[in-house]
Design a protein around this motif. Structure first.
Motif, PDB file in Angstrom:
ATOM      1  N   ARG A   1      23.316  65.858 113.135  1.00  0.00           N
ATOM      2  CA  ARG A   1      22.277  65.798 112.107  1.00  0.00           C
ATOM      3  C   ARG A   1      22.078  67.164 111.448  1.00  0.00           C
ATOM      4  NH1 ARG A   1      19.249  62.799 115.971  1.00  0.00           N
ATOM      5  NH2 ARG A   1      17.831  64.583 116.229  1.00  0.00           N
TER       6      ARG A   1
ATOM      7  N   ALA B   1      22.671  67.893 107.505  1.00  0.00           N
ATOM      8  CA  ALA B   1      21.533  68.365 106.712  1.00  0.00           C
ATOM      9  C   ALA B   1      21.871  69.639 105.948  1.00  0.00           C
ATOM     10  CB  ALA B   1      20.330  68.597 107.630  1.00  0.00           C
TER      11      ALA B   1
ATOM     12  N   ARG C   1      22.130  70.005 101.826  1.00  0.00           N
ATOM     13  CA  ARG C   1      21.158  70.823 101.100  1.00  0.00           C
ATOM     14  C   ARG C   1      21.790  72.025 100.410  1.00  0.00           C
ATOM     15  NH1 ARG C   1      15.491  73.375 103.483  1.00  0.00           N
ATOM     16  NH2 ARG C   1      14.806  74.298 101.502  1.00  0.00           N
TER      17      ARG C   1
END
Length: 466
Positions: free
Chosen positions: A433, A437, A441
């Motif tokens: 995760r 992420a 981003r």
């Protein structure tokens, strides 16, 4: 045997593809014996003997798809020969020949006879042990015969301890045929010795049971396949006119088919384990019973149509081959497996630039790097703390999520190796995760390639971050 070997050698390379299960065999077989033993203390102890055997073969013949899969082809040929001999002894030459040649055509057998895993070897062990049992029931045998029986069952059990269910099948055969006390006593000693030899593996492997946590719980649709197989086998058994106290193909084949199937269903009620490959050896019982069906057709036609009766077996084989040809072709293509580890390695080599970073989601996809290290030369494995070999694992040890995040933010260009969309599972692990992420981003995808179940995405860091 020749027929089955020919079926197994047909399309053996599978267009030079290797899928994830075979990649595990490939990477472990290239480790030293000490490194394999270190790994078995942490993971995959149930496949330990197989890995050591493949290590010896890789040392002798070098790594390659032929070395990886040829043992399974040869083992399937041995299993087919055992079916043929058992069928001939119990029901005559046509039944034996039909049963032996049927085995190589069964879809599950076609699949795993070209698999770089232990399941075909286990089937060969079940075939040899069944032949030894039939020999014991037909004639007086010496202690060394039962010692051989025990040794074969032990060997198969060390390859896959679920193969011990063959002992339960053989016990049913002994009860069915009203075997004498002397035979039962000798069998009990041989079976007990084999079970005692496998017991430490069973106990130790329980500590690694998390490896099979991905297997789904038993459901109704999973039982359709076993029900169909048992129905086909039941027809063959009925045609054999089974009688208590008589050694027959029904007395041997039906327990060999039914007991492992029903036994795995029962075990799966306790812990999900229902995968057909774990009981591939039950297909020997199915092949034996199908041979009985063909033999019954030959016997029924022989009095009135003696010439035509000789054509029944070759015609049945020809029809079966034509009917199964689409499946046979499909199982020999790379698309028959979930993914292709080697294909994605070639994409990495094409897309990489020296100094780039590489990530794997999930970390098990690092098998591509383990099997094809040259393709990853010049790339930094951003998340890796300890290599698979050094950690005694299949996928290595990765850093904590915060360290992965910090290391990833220092990169400009990153290659992500993951599963292709049709087979990808939701990201659940904290490390994975964190990887996703940060990429989502701070990076922009500039290239995305999907090939044979794997996906390579190239990310570049933008001039500004959000």
């Amino acid at each position: 045997m020749l027929w089955t070997l020919a079926c197994g050698l047909w399309g053996l390379a599978r267009q030079d593809s290797v899928w994830r299960d075979e990649a595990a065999t490939w990477q472990v077989a290239q480790r030293s014996t000490a490194e394999i033993c270190h790994m078995l203390g942490n993971v995959d102890v149930v496949h330990g003997l197989y890995y050591l055997l493949m290590h010896a073969l890789f040392e002798c013949f070098g790594p390659g798809t032929t070395t990886l899969r040829l043992p399974s082809v040869l083992a399937t040929g041995v299993a087919a020969a055992c079916v043929a001999v058992v069928g001939r002894r119990l029901a005559g030459a046509p039944a034996g020949l039909a049963g032996g040649m049927t085995l190589g055509l069964l879809p599950a057998v076609q699949f795993y006879s070209q698999e770089g895993r232990s399941y075909a070897l286990v089937a060969a062990g079940a075939g040899v042990s069944t032949l030894l049992l039939v020999t014991a029931l037909q004639r007086r045998v010496q202690r060394r015969h039962w010692a051989a029986y025990s040794g074969v069952v032990l060997f198969a059990g060390l390859l896959n301890w679920l193969s011990l269910m063959v002992l339960a099948a053989h016990f049913v055969t002994l009860l069915w045929t009203s075997a004498g006390r002397a035979v039962l006593a000798r069998w009990a000693v041989a079976a007990g010795c084999a079970t005692a030899g496998v017991l430490p593996l069973i106990v130790f492997s329980r500590s690694q049971s998390g490896q099979v946590s991905w297997i789904p719980p038993l459901s109704g649709h999973m039982l359709i396949g076993p029900a169909v197989l048992l129905a086909i086998g039941g027809i063959g058994a009925l045609l054999d006119r089974p009688r208590v106290g008589r050694l027959s193909t029904a007395a041997v084949g039906l327990p060999l088919l039914a007991v492992p199937q029903l036994g795995l269903v029962a075990l799966s009620l306790i812990q999900p384990l229902f995968l057909d490959r774990y009981i591939l050896y039950s297909m020997l019982g199915l092949a034996l019973l199908i041979g009985t069906v063909v033999d019954s057709a030959v016997r029924a036609a022989r009095p009135r149509f003696p010439q035509a009766s000789r054509c029944i077996l070759p015609m049945a084989l020809a029809v079966a081959m034509l009917a199964l040809l689409p499946q046979s072709l499909a199982k020999r293509s790379p698309a028959s497996r979930v993914d292709d580890v080697l294909a994605v390695a070639s994409e990495i080599q094409r897309l990489k630039q020296t100094g780039n970073g590489v990530l794997f989601i999930p970390s098990a996809r690092r098998d591509t790097k383990s099997v094809s290290p040259d393709a990853f030369a010049g790339l930094r494995d951003i998340a890796l703390v300890e290599t698979p070999v050094g950690s005694g694992t299949l996928k290595g040890v990765e850093a904590a999520p915060d360290r992965i995040r910090a290391a990833l933010l220092a990169e400009h260009r990153v290659l992500l190796v993951t599963d292709a969309s049709p087979v990808a599972r939701p990201v659940t692990a904290a490390r994975d995760r964190a990887k996703a992420a940060v990429l989502r981003r701070y990076f922009t995808p500039v290239a995305d390639e999907q090939i044979r179940g794997r996906r390579v995405t190239v990310y570049e860091r933008g001039p500004t971050t959000r």
